[in-house]
Design a protein around this motif. Structure first.
Motif, mmCIF file in Angstrom:
data_model
loop_
_atom_site.group_PDB
_atom_site.id
_atom_site.type_symbol
_atom_site.label_atom_id
_atom_site.label_comp_id
_atom_site.label_asym_id
_atom_site.label_seq_id
_atom_site.Cartn_x
_atom_site.Cartn_y
_atom_site.Cartn_z
ATOM 1 N N GLY A 22 8.575 -33.944 -37.079
ATOM 2 C CA GLY A 22 9.943 -34.346 -37.421
ATOM 3 C C GLY A 22 10.622 -35.243 -36.398
ATOM 4 N N GLY A 24 10.315 -38.404 -36.088
ATOM 5 C CA GLY A 24 10.607 -39.736 -36.630
ATOM 6 C C GLY A 24 9.457 -40.716 -36.485
ATOM 7 N N GLU A 43 -0.533 -41.344 -40.171
ATOM 8 C CA GLU A 43 -1.313 -40.120 -39.999
ATOM 9 C C GLU A 43 -1.906 -39.703 -41.355
ATOM 10 O OE1 GLU A 43 -0.232 -36.178 -37.606
ATOM 11 O OE2 GLU A 43 1.042 -36.659 -39.281
ATOM 12 N N VAL A 45 -2.075 -37.332 -43.278
ATOM 13 C CA VAL A 45 -1.604 -36.052 -43.838
ATOM 14 C C VAL A 45 -2.076 -35.890 -45.287
ATOM 15 C CG1 VAL A 45 0.418 -34.637 -44.390
ATOM 16 C CG2 VAL A 45 0.461 -36.092 -42.396
ATOM 17 N N LEU A 57 -3.839 -28.324 -45.147
ATOM 18 C CA LEU A 57 -2.616 -28.179 -44.343
ATOM 19 C C LEU A 57 -1.883 -26.897 -44.751
ATOM 20 C CD1 LEU A 57 -0.586 -29.511 -42.310
ATOM 21 C CD2 LEU A 57 0.521 -30.557 -44.294
ATOM 22 N N MET A 60 -3.761 -23.840 -43.553
ATOM 23 C CA MET A 60 -3.620 -23.635 -42.104
ATOM 24 C C MET A 60 -2.307 -22.904 -41.797
ATOM 25 S SD MET A 60 -1.848 -25.039 -39.295
ATOM 26 C CE MET A 60 -1.266 -26.609 -39.896
ATOM 27 N N PHE A 71 -9.063 -26.553 -39.948
ATOM 28 C CA PHE A 71 -8.059 -27.614 -40.034
ATOM 29 C C PHE A 71 -8.159 -28.532 -38.818
ATOM 30 C CE2 PHE A 71 -3.768 -29.259 -39.198
ATOM 31 C CZ PHE A 71 -3.576 -29.971 -40.366
ATOM 32 N N GLN A 72 -8.208 -27.947 -37.614
ATOM 33 C CA GLN A 72 -8.273 -28.778 -36.402
ATOM 34 C C GLN A 72 -9.538 -29.624 -36.384
ATOM 35 O OE1 GLN A 72 -4.647 -27.804 -35.411
ATOM 36 N NE2 GLN A 72 -5.821 -29.391 -34.405
ATOM 37 N N VAL A 75 -8.764 -32.495 -38.634
ATOM 38 C CA VAL A 75 -7.812 -33.407 -37.986
ATOM 39 C C VAL A 75 -8.569 -34.285 -36.980
ATOM 40 C CG1 VAL A 75 -5.858 -33.543 -36.387
ATOM 41 C CG2 VAL A 75 -5.768 -31.941 -38.295
ATOM 42 N N GLU A 95 -0.109 -43.424 -35.940
ATOM 43 C CA GLU A 95 0.742 -42.242 -35.867
ATOM 44 C C GLU A 95 -0.119 -41.090 -35.356
ATOM 45 O OE1 GLU A 95 2.592 -41.307 -39.556
ATOM 46 O OE2 GLU A 95 3.679 -39.602 -38.731
ATOM 47 N N ARG A 96 0.234 -40.594 -34.206
ATOM 48 C CA ARG A 96 -0.549 -39.568 -33.511
ATOM 49 C C ARG A 96 -1.933 -40.086 -33.143
ATOM 50 N NH1 ARG A 96 1.679 -35.002 -32.567
ATOM 51 N NH2 ARG A 96 3.188 -34.054 -33.971
ATOM 52 N N ALA A 101 -3.746 -34.164 -31.145
ATOM 53 C CA ALA A 101 -4.317 -33.021 -31.874
ATOM 54 C C ALA A 101 -4.639 -31.906 -30.880
ATOM 55 C CB ALA A 101 -5.557 -33.454 -32.633
ATOM 56 N N PHE A 104 -1.941 -29.327 -30.337
ATOM 57 C CA PHE A 104 -1.902 -28.238 -31.315
ATOM 58 C C PHE A 104 -2.998 -27.210 -31.010
ATOM 59 C CE2 PHE A 104 0.445 -31.554 -33.441
ATOM 60 C CZ PHE A 104 1.430 -30.866 -34.118
ATOM 61 N N MET A 108 -2.375 -23.298 -30.293
ATOM 62 C CA MET A 108 -3.060 -22.258 -31.076
ATOM 63 C C MET A 108 -3.892 -21.347 -30.183
ATOM 64 S SD MET A 108 -4.280 -24.499 -34.264
ATOM 65 C CE MET A 108 -3.298 -24.547 -35.751
ATOM 66 N N ARG A 157 13.987 -32.176 -44.888
ATOM 67 C CA ARG A 157 12.979 -32.891 -45.679
ATOM 68 C C ARG A 157 12.188 -31.915 -46.565
ATOM 69 N NH1 ARG A 157 8.673 -34.889 -41.170
ATOM 70 N NH2 ARG A 157 7.651 -32.896 -40.852
#
Ligand code: DGT
Length: 221
Positions: A22, A24, A43, A45, A57, A60, A71-72, A75, A95-96, A101, A104, A108, A157
Motif C-alpha cells: 500500500g 503507492g 509486480e 500479482v 496469494l 498464503m 507462495f514465497q 514469488v 515493482e519490487r 521478497a 517477507f 515469516m 482499496r
C-alpha cells in the motif's frame, strides 16, 4: 499468461521500486509509462492470483502454515523472470524485486509462519540465485511510509485477499524494509537507494517521478 515482452536490451539501466504493502508502488511505477525509453514491469500479482486456476496469494493469507513456503517459492521464480527479461528500451523499472521478497521471508521466519527448514531452503535458493544469475540492479527507490497510513489505504482499496492483513503485520513488514533500506542494518544493498516520503499525496508523488526520471536515470549499457 506471459510476462515476457520482445527482447532487445540485455542490460538496461534497472530501477526497483520498493516499499510496504500500500505504499503507492503501482501508482508511482505507472507514471513511468509516459516515457518511451522505459519498460515498466509491474509486480506479477495477477500470476500469484491465478496459478493454473489456484489463487496462491489468497491461500498464503488464509493458511500460511500450509502455503507460505510455496507462495514465497513462486514469488522468487516470478521475480527472477522479471529481473532477467531483456527489454526493448534502455531503461527498465520494476515493482519490487527478488530482494524485497526476502523481507517477507524474514518476517515469516521471525513470526514462525515458515518452518526453520523451509526458510533454510528458500534462503539457499535466494543465495544461489544472487550468486549465479545476473540480477543487474542500478537503483532502488524506497517509498517510505507510516504503517498507519498504508493500513488505511489498504482497507480503502479492499483487495479481497488482504482482508485479514492487520496493522501489526504492516508494522512488521515496514520495520524489515526500513532496517534494510533506511537504517541499512539488515541485508546488503544491491544498489544505491533513494528514499522518498510515500505518505505524500498522489500529485506530490507524480512530481517526484519527474525528478527521479530527469535526475537519476543516467546510463544504459
Ligand atoms: P502498492 O502499489 O504499493 O500499493 O503495492 P501493492 O500493495 O499492490 O503491492 P505489494 O507488493 O506491496 O503487495 C501485493 C500483495 O502481495 C500484498 O498482499 C503483499 C503480497 N506480497 C508481495 N510480495 C510478497 C512476498 O514476497 N511475500 C508475501 N508473503 N507477500 C507478498
Amino acid at each position: 499468461m506471459s510476462i515476457i515482452p520482445s527482447a532487445v536490451y540485455k542490460r538496461p539501466f534497472t530501477v526497483c521500486i520498493e516499499g510496504n504493502i500500500g505504499s503507492g508502488k503501482t501508482t508511482f511505477i505507472n507514471e513511468f509509462k509516459q516515457y518511451n525509453d522505459t519498460t515498466v514491469l509491474q509486480e506479477p500479482v495477477e500470476l500469484w492470483r491465478n496459478v493454473s486456476g489456484t489463487n496462491l496469494l489468497e491461500l498464503m493469507y488464509k493458511d500460511p502454515g500450509q502455503y507460505a513456503c510455496l507462495f514465497q517459492s513462486y514469488v522468487q521464480l516470478t521475480m527472477l523472470q522479471l529481473h532477467t527479461i531483456e527489454t526493448p528500451t534502455p531503461y527498465k523499472i520494476m515493482e519490487r524485486s527478488v530482494f524485497s521478497a526476502r523481507c517477507f521471508i524474514e518476517n515469516m521466519k521471525r513470526t514462525k509462519m515458515l518452518r526453520p527448514v523451509e526458510s533454510v531452503v528458500l534462503e539457499e535458493w535466494y543465495n544461489w540465485c544472487i550468486t549465479n544469475v545476473k540480477l543487474k540492479t542500478d537503483l532502488i527507490i524506497y517509498l517510505r511510509t507510516t504503517p498507519e497510513v498504508v493500513y488505511k489505504r489498504m482497507r480503502e482499496r479492499a483487495r479481497e485477499e488482504e482482508c485479514s492483513v492487520s496493522l501489526e503485520y504492516l508494522q512488521q513488514v515496514h520495520q524489515i524494509h526500513d532496517d534494510w533500506l533506511y537504517h541499512r542494518t539488515l541485508f546488503s544493498l544491491p544498489a544505491p537507494v533513494i528514499t522518498l516520503n510515500g505518505d505524500k499525496s498522489i500529485e506530490e508523488m507524480f512530481a517526484e517521478v519527474r525528478k527521479c526520471k530527469e535526475g537519476f536515470f543516467t546510463k544504459a549499457d
